[in-house]
Design an enzyme around this catalytic site. Structure first.
Site, PDB file in Angstrom:
ATOM      1  N   HIS A 266       0.817  -1.215   0.000  1.00  0.00           N
ATOM      2  CA  HIS A 266       0.000   0.000   0.000  1.00  0.00           C
ATOM      3  C   HIS A 266       0.853   1.270   0.000  1.00  0.00           C
ATOM      4  O   HIS A 266       1.796   1.397   0.787  1.00  0.00           O
ATOM      5  CB  HIS A 266      -0.915   0.008   1.223  1.00  0.00           C
ATOM      6  N   HIS A 303      -4.135   4.605  10.762  1.00  0.00           N
ATOM      7  CA  HIS A 303      -3.027   5.549  10.888  1.00  0.00           C
ATOM      8  C   HIS A 303      -3.458   6.761  11.708  1.00  0.00           C
ATOM      9  O   HIS A 303      -4.632   7.124  11.763  1.00  0.00           O
ATOM     10  CB  HIS A 303      -2.496   5.979   9.520  1.00  0.00           C
ATOM     11  N   ASP A 309      -4.961  17.286  10.369  1.00  0.00           N
ATOM     12  CA  ASP A 309      -6.377  16.991  10.185  1.00  0.00           C
ATOM     13  C   ASP A 309      -6.547  16.550   8.738  1.00  0.00           C
ATOM     14  O   ASP A 309      -5.998  17.182   7.822  1.00  0.00           O
ATOM     15  CB  ASP A 309      -7.246  18.229  10.443  1.00  0.00           C
ATOM     16  N   TYR A 319     -15.499   4.145  -2.833  1.00  0.00           N
ATOM     17  CA  TYR A 319     -14.335   4.207  -1.958  1.00  0.00           C
ATOM     18  C   TYR A 319     -14.389   3.014  -1.006  1.00  0.00           C
ATOM     19  O   TYR A 319     -15.141   3.004  -0.031  1.00  0.00           O
ATOM     20  CB  TYR A 319     -14.297   5.540  -1.197  1.00  0.00           C
ATOM     21  N   HIS A 341      -7.504   6.945  12.725  1.00  0.00           N
ATOM     22  CA  HIS A 341      -8.519   6.569  11.756  1.00  0.00           C
ATOM     23  C   HIS A 341      -7.996   5.501  10.803  1.00  0.00           C
ATOM     24  O   HIS A 341      -6.794   5.264  10.698  1.00  0.00           O
ATOM     25  CB  HIS A 341      -9.045   7.782  10.990  1.00  0.00           C
TER      26      HIS A 341
END
Length: 394
Positions: A266, A303, A309, A319, A341
């Protein structure tokens, strides 16, 4: 801008006599960044660009933003902001800090003439089309286009066609440029950049409009981080430039011309960066081949960007990492610093074996906390923060 342009009529030498048919001099205007120490363009006007006949205060009715407190991730549904207006005065402010303001607009009519004297603007077109008129000339924009408008350029946006123009607007307090790592020391795009000069569009010819006593709305700095508005009345229409040259001008880049950088495992968001601004970056996620290591997990890992932000605008496709969270076309998510998140429950397992993601999203990462504006709170999905607790099978 990374390259020089010359449009229309200009004299052989800068700052020398250049006369109109009646023998009078064209008026020069040097528009430049950082005093006289960075990019600039030299414009030649039929009339004096300094001649104004009135200056009046303009006060948009907007509430002060509030902190994201108590801290939590948030989801805003921009398609619930259906009050159509124009693409400048009709902007609905969603998120802001001292460096950047993120807005959304639904436009069905021409905007007034406008100048942002605080910083550059990045206008992303979610849907619809428009004709953009500027003192440098005109540009056409449509779905997927980024319009980069240099600070203090006079312009207006005229929607075309029957479909409303939906735009996400990033207003900076400084300059928005391609990332420095994509450019040579002389400003040429390097071979590893995901886009290059051939992908950029800029005005091709002058735009001349006649008129007297023409109003221009100017957004400008006040005390501290305060934003003020003034309405100037110009003696002559400011679209009177017969020619210009230089490296500072409005330009357009399509998200569909971004060549994604992929890998065996990734790739983090810097691989998707498209622009940078003062204390923020803009990235985009486009349809692409995904990770091809035999044990790869294509969706992002959890992460926590301790300095950032993260704002994500979902503008096409599916998505994968947000399936089951209520995210839809036009959604904006805010994942603040202080919150770890990552993908929704079940997304990592579902993504194993995928070889292609069909998604389109624009991301803005800010390095100072974002505050919440009233229109965002009006269209918030208040259940979003708890969606990581859901059973993966739901």
């Amino acid at each position: 801008m990374p390259f020089y342009r010359s449009v229309g009529q200009i004299p052989d030498k800068r700052h020398t006599q250049f006369r109109q048919a009646d023998g009078s001099l064209y008026s020069e205007e040097l528009m430049g960044q950082e005093g006289f120490s960075s990019d600039s363009s030299l414009l030649y006007h039929r009339f004096r660009p300094t001649a104004i006949s009135a200056s009046t205060e303009h006060r948009p009715e907007r509430a002060e933003p509030v902190p994201n407190h108590p801290l939590k991730p948030r989801h805003f549904r921009t398609h619930k902001l259906d009050a159509a207006g124009d693409a400048v005065l009709g902007r609905e402010h969603l998120l802001s800090n001292a460096d950047v303001r993120i807005s959304y607009s639904v436009a069905d009519r021409p905007s007034p003439l406008y100048r942002n004297a605080i910083g550059d603007e990045c206008v992303y077109v979610e849907s619809g089309a428009a004709h953009v008129e500027t003192s440098f000339g005109a540009l056409d924009i449509g779905q997927g286009d980024y319009l980069i408008m240099p600070m203090s350029t006079i312009y207006r946006i005229v929607p075309v066609g029957e479909e409303p123009l939906r735009t996400l607007v990033v207003e900076s307090t400084g300059h928005i440029t391609p990332p420095k790592r994509y450019l040579s020391v002389r400003g040429q795009f390097l071979e590893h950049s995901p886009y290059c000069e051939r992908d950029l569009r800029s005005p091709a010819e002058p735009l001349l409009v006649d008129g007297e006593d023409v109003d221009v709305y100017v957004q400008h700095r006040g005390r501290g981080s305060q934003t003020l508005w003034t309405r100037f009345t110009y003696a002559h229409h400011p679209f009177d430039v017969v020619g210009w040259d230089g490296c500072l001008y409005p330009w357009v880049f399509s998200i569909h011309d971004f060549e994604p950088i992929t890998g065996r495992i990734h790739q983090p968001p810097p691989a998707h960066q498209v622009f940078q601004g003062p204390n923020f970056v803009i990235c985009n996620f486009v349809p692409r081949k995904v990770d091809y290591h035999p044990d790869a997990i294509p969706v992002p890992y959890n992460h926590h960007n301790v300095d950032s932000d993260e704002v994500m605008f979902y503008c096409g496709g599916n998505y994968e990492a947000r399936r089951g969270s209520g995210i839809e076309q036009g959604s904006i998510s805010l994942h603040p610093s202080g919150f770890t998140h990552g993908p929704q429950p079940g997304a990592p397992e579902r993504s194993i074996g995928a070889d292609f993601f069909d998604e389109l999203a624009v991301m803005v990462d800010t390095f100072r906390p974002l505050e919440l504006c009233a229109p965002a709170l009006d269209v918030e999905d208040t259940n979003y923060a708890w969606t990581w607790n859901r059973d993966p099978g739901l």
